[in-house]
Design an enzyme around this catalytic site. Structure first.
Site, short mmCIF file in Angstrom:
data_model
loop_
_atom_site.label_atom_id
_atom_site.label_comp_id
_atom_site.label_asym_id
_atom_site.label_seq_id
_atom_site.Cartn_x
_atom_site.Cartn_y
_atom_site.Cartn_z
N GLY A 18 -51.36 25.44 -16.30
CA GLY A 18 -51.62 26.69 -15.60
C GLY A 18 -52.89 26.70 -14.77
O GLY A 18 -53.28 25.71 -14.15
N ILE A 19 -53.55 27.85 -14.78
CA ILE A 19 -54.76 28.04 -13.99
C ILE A 19 -55.84 27.05 -14.39
O ILE A 19 -56.53 26.48 -13.55
CB ILE A 19 -55.26 29.49 -14.13
CG1 ILE A 19 -54.26 30.47 -13.52
CG2 ILE A 19 -56.63 29.66 -13.47
CD1 ILE A 19 -54.58 31.93 -13.79
N SER A 141 -59.14 38.97 -16.04
CA SER A 141 -57.80 39.33 -15.60
C SER A 141 -57.81 40.74 -15.04
O SER A 141 -58.68 41.56 -15.38
CB SER A 141 -56.84 39.25 -16.79
OG SER A 141 -55.62 39.91 -16.54
N TYR A 154 -54.71 42.34 -25.56
CA TYR A 154 -55.09 41.35 -24.55
C TYR A 154 -56.05 41.95 -23.53
O TYR A 154 -57.11 41.39 -23.24
CB TYR A 154 -53.84 40.83 -23.84
CG TYR A 154 -54.12 39.99 -22.61
CD1 TYR A 154 -54.59 38.69 -22.72
CD2 TYR A 154 -53.91 40.51 -21.33
CE1 TYR A 154 -54.84 37.92 -21.59
CE2 TYR A 154 -54.16 39.75 -20.20
CZ TYR A 154 -54.62 38.46 -20.33
OH TYR A 154 -54.88 37.70 -19.21
#
Length: 264
Positions: A18-19, A141, A154
């Protein structure tokens, strides 16, 4: 604008996919001696081999360790006594109604998403301060600012990273060391295509499916598509460079305009 990280050392937590993987690749391509991290030694070794093949002349190594634990962090400290660039990327997420999130789940998310970065940063900042140069980043995020109803646990951890980042930046005032958070928006990573196709009916080509998904489920996005991991990595590489010397204590958005705020 040319970014040269030659002579710098970098560590990216949670970087086997991923990132994180893309960030590690971009840092290495810019010249930094970059260390990949994950819990599984086999996976770490495989990614290191892949990146060495992809990046001609890249200096890439790996450390297998669960940095959400004290023991795992100690493994990294032993392998890498000093760092110039630290990217706290490790994070987990899963949807769950907030009333069903038990104490163990809250604690697990806190340990992985928040404490991993705190431990690593607390260890490496003194050396950076002594040398008069360093770059620390926390990958946050859009959920830090727009708490998702289905993932409150989260979102709260990502909000915490904004405060942690700002606090560490204040501690490094006037030292030549910068600390920032990067607010990543909806990003095209492993599993996202299947998720989007499930939501949109499953039969559309990816380009059309993501447009429909963003229109119907992320309508405030200004780019009307998912962000690609390299678009997040570009921000990270800039912040890791000497060109970003006046940027610290910030929460910088690479969110495609999804968060409908003027600031940060």
């Amino acid at each position: 604008m040319r970014i040269d990280l030659g002579g710098r050392t970098a560590f990216v937590s949670g970087s086997t996919q991923g990132i994180g993987r893309t960030i590690a690749a971009r840092l290495a391509a810019a010249g930094a001696a970059t260390t990949v991290n994950g819990r599984d030694a086999g996976r770490v070794d495989a990614v290191v081999a892949e990146l060495r093949d992809e990046i001609e002349g890249g200096r890439i190594d790996g450390v297998a360790a669960d940095v959400s634990t004290r023991e795992g962090a100690a493994t990294v400290f032993e392998a890498l006594p000093e760092l110039d660039i630290l990217v706290n990327n490790l994070g987990i997420f899963s949807p769950q109604p907030v009333l069903d999130v038990d104490d163990d789940t809250w604690q697990r998310f806190w340990d992985v998403n928040v404490m991993s970065g705190i431990r690593l940063t607390r260890h490496y900042l003194p050396g950076m301060r002594e040398r008069g140069w360093g770059r620390v980043q926390f990958i946050a995020s859009d959920s830090a600012l727009v708490i998702p109803e289905e993932m409150v646990h989260y979102g709260v951890t990502k909000t915490a990273l904004l405060g942690v980042s700002r606090g560490f930046a204040k501690a490094m005032a006037g030292t030549g060391v910068t600390v920032n958070a990067v607010i990543a928006g909806p990003t095209h990573t492993e599993g996202v295509e299947d998720f989007v196709r499930d939501v949109t009916g499953g039969d559309l080509p990816w380009e059309q499916a993501q447009v429909e998904f963003m229109r119907d489920h992320r309508p405030t996005s200004l780019i009307r598509r998912f962000i690609e991991p390299d678009e997040i990595a570009n921000m990270v590489v800039y912040l890791a460079s000497g060109l970003s010397s006046a940027t610290t204590g910030g929460a910088l958005r690479a969110d495609g305009g999804y968060v409908d705020f003027i600031v940060p």
